[in-house]
Design an enzyme around this catalytic site. Structure first.
Site, PDB file in Angstrom:
ATOM      1  CB  ALA A 136      55.262 -46.650 -47.430  1.00  0.00           C
ATOM      2  N   GLY A 194      50.036 -44.354 -47.293  1.00  0.00           N
ATOM      3  CA  GLY A 194      49.418 -45.459 -48.017  1.00  0.00           C
ATOM      4  C   GLY A 194      48.960 -46.572 -47.097  1.00  0.00           C
ATOM      5  CG  ASP A 195      50.104 -48.841 -42.842  1.00  0.00           C
ATOM      6  OD1 ASP A 195      49.765 -50.007 -43.085  1.00  0.00           O
ATOM      7  OD2 ASP A 195      50.169 -48.372 -41.685  1.00  0.00           O
ATOM      8  CB  CYS A 196      46.828 -44.349 -42.950  1.00  0.00           C
ATOM      9  SG  CYS A 196      45.389 -43.665 -42.137  1.00  0.00           S
ATOM     10  CG  ASP A 224      44.102 -50.043 -41.226  1.00  0.00           C
ATOM     11  OD1 ASP A 224      43.311 -49.420 -40.485  1.00  0.00           O
ATOM     12  OD2 ASP A 224      44.561 -51.167 -40.936  1.00  0.00           O
TER      13      ASP A 224
END
Length: 141
Positions: free
Chosen positions: A31, A34-36, A39
């Site tokens: 995560a 994955g967040d980056c 984004d």
């Protein structure tokens, strides 16, 4: 997968990073990346739509990357996931976290974490096309 070298492969080569078995990574590590990645996709779309005021870009980006929106996207994606992808999402959704988003309920936060886990997993597998396909299916526009 394309014939071109993926950005991740270039990063690994440039910084001397070895291959790892991503199945051993914790859902929260997946995560994290994955967040980056998500984004970056959203920012790329917004910037690609044309030169705009940075405050407007930030506001639009924030609306699309917040936990509430990611949770809605995760729900909409369920029927489009392979069995492997669904398992990765569930691992992320069920991960024990020590915090949650300021403006989202705990359920939304867990679904958003599952979404980010899936994106991170696919990124580390080199499945950039699949990431874009899934995001395109459910991106609220």
């Amino acid at each position: 997968m394309h014939n071109e070298t993926l950005f991740l492969d270039k990063i690994k080569e440039e910084f001397g990073l070895g291959e790892v078995d991503i199945r051993t990574y914790s859902p929260l590590t997946l995560a994290f990346i994955g967040d980056c990645v998500y984004d970056l996709v959203i920012r790329s779309i917004l910037v690609g739509e044309g030169n705009r005021n940075v405050n407007g870009l930030h506001k639009d980006k924030s609306n699309l990357v917040k936990a509430e929106t990611q949770a809605q996207m995760a729900e909409a994606l369920k029927e489009h996931l392979t069995e492997e992808e669904a398992d990765v999402y569930k691992r992320g959704r069920n991960a024990k976290t020590v915090s949650h988003a300021k403006n989202a309920g705990i359920g939304q936060y867990h679904k958003a974490t599952g979404f980010e886990t899936l994106i991170g997993y696919l990124y580390l597998k080199g499945e950039e096309d699949r990431i874009l396909q899934l995001i395109k299916l459910v991106l609220p526009r």
